[in-house]
Design a protein around this motif. Structure first.
Motif, PDB file in Angstrom:
ATOM      1  N   PRO A  35       0.644  -0.929   0.064  1.00  0.00           N
ATOM      2  CA  PRO A  35      -0.024  -0.078  -0.019  1.00  0.00           C
ATOM      3  C   PRO A  35       0.817   1.327  -0.083  1.00  0.00           C
ATOM      4  O   PRO A  35       1.783   1.395   0.791  1.00  0.00           O
ATOM      5  CB  PRO A  35      -0.723   0.032   1.263  1.00  0.00           C
ATOM      6  N   HIS A  36       0.296   2.314  -0.853  1.00  0.00           N
ATOM      7  CA  HIS A  36       0.939   3.668  -0.889  1.00  0.00           C
ATOM      8  C   HIS A  36       0.647   4.569  -0.027  1.00  0.00           C
ATOM      9  O   HIS A  36      -0.867   5.075  -0.183  1.00  0.00           O
ATOM     10  CB  HIS A  36       1.197   3.865  -2.240  1.00  0.00           C
ATOM     11  N   ALA A  37       1.360   4.956   0.894  1.00  0.00           N
ATOM     12  CA  ALA A  37       0.835   5.997   1.961  1.00  0.00           C
ATOM     13  C   ALA A  37       0.991   7.529   1.255  1.00  0.00           C
ATOM     14  O   ALA A  37       0.434   8.450   1.654  1.00  0.00           O
ATOM     15  CB  ALA A  37       1.842   6.145   3.396  1.00  0.00           C
ATOM     16  N   ALA A  38       2.004   7.442   0.087  1.00  0.00           N
ATOM     17  CA  ALA A  38       1.807   8.645  -0.661  1.00  0.00           C
ATOM     18  C   ALA A  38       2.089   8.367  -1.737  1.00  0.00           C
ATOM     19  O   ALA A  38       2.850   7.636  -2.291  1.00  0.00           O
ATOM     20  CB  ALA A  38       2.987   9.745  -0.117  1.00  0.00           C
ATOM     21  N   ALA A  39       1.791   9.186  -2.927  1.00  0.00           N
ATOM     22  CA  ALA A  39       2.001   9.061  -4.295  1.00  0.00           C
ATOM     23  C   ALA A  39       3.284   9.549  -4.797  1.00  0.00           C
ATOM     24  O   ALA A  39       4.040  10.026  -4.037  1.00  0.00           O
ATOM     25  CB  ALA A  39       0.958   9.989  -5.082  1.00  0.00           C
ATOM     26  N   HIS A  40       3.621   9.128  -5.979  1.00  0.00           N
ATOM     27  CA  HIS A  40       5.031   9.400  -6.519  1.00  0.00           C
ATOM     28  C   HIS A  40       4.943  10.916  -6.480  1.00  0.00           C
ATOM     29  O   HIS A  40       4.056  11.659  -6.864  1.00  0.00           O
ATOM     30  CB  HIS A  40       5.097   8.953  -7.816  1.00  0.00           C
ATOM     31  N   LYS A  41       6.198  11.486  -6.182  1.00  0.00           N
ATOM     32  CA  LYS A  41       6.519  12.998  -6.254  1.00  0.00           C
ATOM     33  C   LYS A  41       6.973  13.325  -7.717  1.00  0.00           C
ATOM     34  O   LYS A  41       7.651  12.476  -8.289  1.00  0.00           O
ATOM     35  CB  LYS A  41       7.503  13.552  -5.310  1.00  0.00           C
ATOM     36  N   SER A  42       6.348  14.328  -8.210  1.00  0.00           N
ATOM     37  CA  SER A  42       6.596  14.871  -9.396  1.00  0.00           C
ATOM     38  C   SER A  42       6.963  16.406  -9.421  1.00  0.00           C
ATOM     39  O   SER A  42       6.798  16.937  -8.540  1.00  0.00           O
ATOM     40  CB  SER A  42       5.637  14.768 -10.548  1.00  0.00           C
ATOM     41  N   LYS A  43       7.876  16.913 -10.591  1.00  0.00           N
ATOM     42  CA  LYS A  43       8.245  18.250 -10.518  1.00  0.00           C
ATOM     43  C   LYS A  43       7.155  19.103 -10.521  1.00  0.00           C
ATOM     44  O   LYS A  43       6.152  18.803 -11.297  1.00  0.00           O
ATOM     45  CB  LYS A  43       9.158  18.449 -11.686  1.00  0.00           C
ATOM     46  N   PRO A  44       7.265  20.116  -9.840  1.00  0.00           N
ATOM     47  CA  PRO A  44       6.083  21.319  -9.786  1.00  0.00           C
ATOM     48  C   PRO A  44       6.081  21.822 -10.961  1.00  0.00           C
ATOM     49  O   PRO A  44       7.160  21.820 -11.953  1.00  0.00           O
ATOM     50  CB  PRO A  44       6.575  22.196  -8.744  1.00  0.00           C
ATOM     51  N   ALA A  45       4.684  22.282 -11.568  1.00  0.00           N
ATOM     52  CA  ALA A  45       4.626  22.862 -12.823  1.00  0.00           C
ATOM     53  C   ALA A  45       5.465  23.950 -13.221  1.00  0.00           C
ATOM     54  O   ALA A  45       5.740  24.277 -14.153  1.00  0.00           O
ATOM     55  CB  ALA A  45       3.030  23.683 -13.076  1.00  0.00           C
ATOM     56  N   ALA A  46       6.095  24.618 -12.087  1.00  0.00           N
ATOM     57  CA  ALA A  46       6.848  25.848 -12.303  1.00  0.00           C
ATOM     58  C   ALA A  46       8.220  25.316 -13.064  1.00  0.00           C
ATOM     59  O   ALA A  46       8.863  26.254 -13.869  1.00  0.00           O
ATOM     60  CB  ALA A  46       7.093  26.700 -11.324  1.00  0.00           C
ATOM     61  N   GLU A  47       8.610  24.244 -12.895  1.00  0.00           N
ATOM     62  CA  GLU A  47       9.939  23.781 -13.466  1.00  0.00           C
ATOM     63  C   GLU A  47       9.769  23.158 -14.713  1.00  0.00           C
ATOM     64  O   GLU A  47      10.826  22.982 -15.194  1.00  0.00           O
ATOM     65  CB  GLU A  47      10.243  22.768 -12.442  1.00  0.00           C
ATOM     66  N   SER A  48       8.553  23.161 -15.299  1.00  0.00           N
ATOM     67  CA  SER A  48       8.488  22.224 -16.590  1.00  0.00           C
ATOM     68  C   SER A  48       8.892  23.403 -17.600  1.00  0.00           C
ATOM     69  O   SER A  48       9.096  24.446 -17.571  1.00  0.00           O
ATOM     70  CB  SER A  48       7.105  22.249 -16.886  1.00  0.00           C
ATOM     71  N   THR A  49       9.609  22.811 -18.786  1.00  0.00           N
ATOM     72  CA  THR A  49      10.521  23.355 -19.674  1.00  0.00           C
ATOM     73  C   THR A  49       9.308  23.243 -20.989  1.00  0.00           C
ATOM     74  O   THR A  49       8.640  22.387 -21.009  1.00  0.00           O
ATOM     75  CB  THR A  49      11.689  22.776 -20.065  1.00  0.00           C
ATOM     76  N   GLU A  50       9.789  23.932 -22.003  1.00  0.00           N
ATOM     77  CA  GLU A  50       9.230  23.938 -23.254  1.00  0.00           C
ATOM     78  C   GLU A  50       9.234  22.543 -23.918  1.00  0.00           C
ATOM     79  O   GLU A  50      10.639  22.067 -24.027  1.00  0.00           O
ATOM     80  CB  GLU A  50       9.617  25.097 -24.350  1.00  0.00           C
ATOM     81  N   PRO A  51       8.062  22.110 -24.277  1.00  0.00           N
ATOM     82  CA  PRO A  51       8.276  20.681 -24.880  1.00  0.00           C
ATOM     83  C   PRO A  51       8.745  20.641 -26.385  1.00  0.00           C
ATOM     84  O   PRO A  51       8.666  21.801 -27.112  1.00  0.00           O
ATOM     85  CB  PRO A  51       6.879  20.120 -24.849  1.00  0.00           C
ATOM     86  N   ALA A  52       9.603  19.573 -26.826  1.00  0.00           N
ATOM     87  CA  ALA A  52       9.802  19.514 -28.266  1.00  0.00           C
ATOM     88  C   ALA A  52       8.322  19.625 -29.163  1.00  0.00           C
ATOM     89  O   ALA A  52       7.238  18.806 -28.474  1.00  0.00           O
ATOM     90  CB  ALA A  52      10.529  18.216 -28.347  1.00  0.00           C
ATOM     91  N   MET A  53       8.313  20.117 -30.209  1.00  0.00           N
ATOM     92  CA  MET A  53       7.260  19.927 -31.028  1.00  0.00           C
ATOM     93  C   MET A  53       7.315  19.355 -32.349  1.00  0.00           C
ATOM     94  O   MET A  53       8.490  19.249 -32.821  1.00  0.00           O
ATOM     95  CB  MET A  53       6.717  21.489 -31.184  1.00  0.00           C
ATOM     96  N   THR A  54       6.109  18.899 -32.878  1.00  0.00           N
ATOM     97  CA  THR A  54       6.254  18.236 -34.044  1.00  0.00           C
ATOM     98  C   THR A  54       4.963  18.891 -34.650  1.00  0.00           C
ATOM     99  O   THR A  54       3.975  19.345 -34.215  1.00  0.00           O
ATOM    100  CB  THR A  54       6.446  16.766 -34.225  1.00  0.00           C
ATOM    101  N   THR A  55       4.896  18.699 -36.302  1.00  0.00           N
ATOM    102  CA  THR A  55       3.661  19.086 -36.838  1.00  0.00           C
ATOM    103  C   THR A  55       2.852  17.588 -37.255  1.00  0.00           C
ATOM    104  O   THR A  55       3.418  16.737 -37.993  1.00  0.00           O
ATOM    105  CB  THR A  55       3.989  19.508 -38.476  1.00  0.00           C
ATOM    106  N   ASP A  56       1.522  17.684 -37.058  1.00  0.00           N
ATOM    107  CA  ASP A  56       0.753  16.630 -37.313  1.00  0.00           C
ATOM    108  C   ASP A  56       0.103  16.422 -38.438  1.00  0.00           C
ATOM    109  O   ASP A  56       0.573  17.420 -39.524  1.00  0.00           O
ATOM    110  CB  ASP A  56      -0.341  16.269 -36.204  1.00  0.00           C
ATOM    111  N   ALA A  57      -0.684  15.517 -38.945  1.00  0.00           N
ATOM    112  CA  ALA A  57      -1.229  15.342 -40.372  1.00  0.00           C
ATOM    113  C   ALA A  57      -1.960  16.562 -40.761  1.00  0.00           C
ATOM    114  O   ALA A  57      -2.152  16.725 -42.130  1.00  0.00           O
ATOM    115  CB  ALA A  57      -2.016  14.093 -40.510  1.00  0.00           C
ATOM    116  N   ASN A  58      -2.547  17.268 -39.852  1.00  0.00           N
ATOM    117  CA  ASN A  58      -3.397  18.357 -40.126  1.00  0.00           C
ATOM    118  C   ASN A  58      -2.831  19.778 -40.288  1.00  0.00           C
ATOM    119  O   ASN A  58      -3.195  20.793 -40.381  1.00  0.00           O
ATOM    120  CB  ASN A  58      -4.407  18.385 -39.030  1.00  0.00           C
TER     121      ASN A  58
END
Length: 417
Positions: A35-58
């Motif tokens: 049983p998990h007493a706490a969830a996995h920790k993740s980086k706060p939103a403020a630390e997120s960087t710009e994602p790599a981008m691609t162009t879809d079929a549209n």
């Protein structure tokens, strides 16, 4: 509610940002043993960087995410804003439990089920102390727990035991409940989904698509509003065992309030999540990421990107006359045509001025014409690309003319040709 809007694949519709995490188990296909007493920790939103981008079929610029499929949907319109491989049936792991919890919630809503109904933990549903790697609520064998406790055991603990016990309680057997699950999936329009069990354990025919899971999340948020807050609860204690919600974003992003995680070796790490910011709700589905951290990070990328780049627009209001349709053999020669309901859709930010509408009317319209009858189609475009379409209806009724008036109209028509 929105009209019968069909959104083009340029801008698919998404409902409320809902995090669906595939959480069923390890290589054995069973949930985590401890049983998990706490969830996995993740980086706060403020630390997120710009994602790599691609162009879809549209021709749309979309994030690049390392998984097998993802969807970002606007909750209000059901429009998929962007996606990758949204319609491939994939192992959903514990995202399956969203359908189990949804059926329980709808049973409570209808009155067929009661919050304090006792639910028995049978031999076939019981977790044997977690020794086999199960995700468990840990209800003792042959003991009873209230239906609401069992529901929390499904949503928060991702308990296979709670899922099976509820399935047997509602469907008479798990097989009987699975019939109900598939019937509800068909009702919701989940065309690429088939369930074989209530918990999401691996089976060759147990599959769901990312788009279908977003549709299911939308239904939970919309139709189970009284019970939806359970999906945001951080922990649940039963039988002296406290377990934490595995949806890591609940701990790092205050705008996220659901929904479900999942994992098996075959399914990878999955998450369906929902977030609400400035009155707009988005739903995200991640399938087959390579870690619990990755599914949280990828969901955060989608939410931040979606909120930064899209907004709702309402180019057509309900009851507005868009065109005038000619009517043959009616007491009136024509009828106003428009949308029965306001048409709202998601558009890239700053493109409101570029949104255009066009109407095509059905030829040879003859009386009688009922108010609300579909008599044409509305198409919405921006910069030459179709965003969506909706039916055009008669805004008034037109009765059929009497014999002599119809005869006069027919004769007049001969001479006007």
């Amino acid at each position: 509610m929105t009209p019968n809007l069909r959104i083009s694949r340029l801008l698919p519709s998404v409902v409320a940002t809902a995090i669906l995490v595939c959480s069923v188990g390890a290589a054995s296909g069973k949930p985590h043993s401890k049983p998990h007493a706490a969830a996995h920790k993740s980086k706060p939103a403020a630390e997120s960087t710009e994602p790599a981008m691609t162009t879809d079929a549209n021709g749309q610029s979309v994030p690049v995410l390392a998984n097998k499929a993802w969807v970002l949907m606007d909750f209000n319109t059901g429009q998929v804003i962007a996606s990758s491989n949204p319609d491939e049936p994939l192992p959903p792991a514990s995202l399956t439990k969203m359908m189990t919890s949804y059926l329980v919630e709808q049973g409570l809503k209808s009155g067929k089920l009661k919050p304090n109904d006792p639910v028995t933990m049978s031999q076939s549903a019981w977790c044997r102390g977690g020794k086999d790697g199960d995700s468990c609520m840990f209800v003792p064998l042959n003991a009873q727990a209230s239906l609401m406790d069992m529901l929390r055991g499904v949503v928060i603990d991702s308990g296979n035991d709670a899922s099976k016990a509820l399935a047997e309680h509602i469907g008479g057997s798990e097989a009987g409940f699975v019939v109900m699950m598939n019937a509800e999936a068909a009702k919701l329009g989940m065309t690429r989904t088939h369930f074989e069990n209530s918990a999401g354990l691996p089976h060759p025919n147990h599959k769901a698509s990312a788009r279908d899971l977003a549709v299911l999340a939308q239904a939970i948020i919309r139709n189970s509003a009284e019970y939806y807050p359970i999906y945001a609860e951080h922990e649940f204690t039963y039988n002296g065992i406290k377990q934490g919600n595995r949806n890591a974003l609940l701990y790092t992003d205050p705008t996220v309030d659901g929904l479900k995680t999942g994992h098996t070796e075959e399914a990878g790490y999955c998450l369906t999540a929902s977030a609400k910011r400035n009155g707009m709700r988005l739903i995200s589905v991640i399938m087959n990421a390579n870690s619990a951290q990755a599914r949280a990070d990828q969901t955060r990328v989608l939410f931040n990107w979606g909120y930064a780049n899209f907004e709702e627009a309402t180019p057509v209001q309900a009851g507005t006359t868009l065109a005038t349709a000619k009517v043959q053999y009616g007491v009136a020669p024509d009828v106003a045509a428009g949308a029965a309901q306001a048409l709202t859709l998601m558009i890239p930010k700053g493109q409101g001025a570029a949104v255009k509408t066009s109407v095509s009317l059905n030829p040879g319209l003859e009386a009688p014409v009922a108010k609300g009858a579909v008599i044409g189609k509305l198409v919405v475009t921006a910069n030459g690309k179709q965003l969506g379409e909706a039916p055009v209806v008669a805004l008034a009724g037109v009765e059929r003319a009497g014999f002599f008036l119809r005869l006069r109209q027919r004769i007049s028509g001969w001479f006007s040709k």
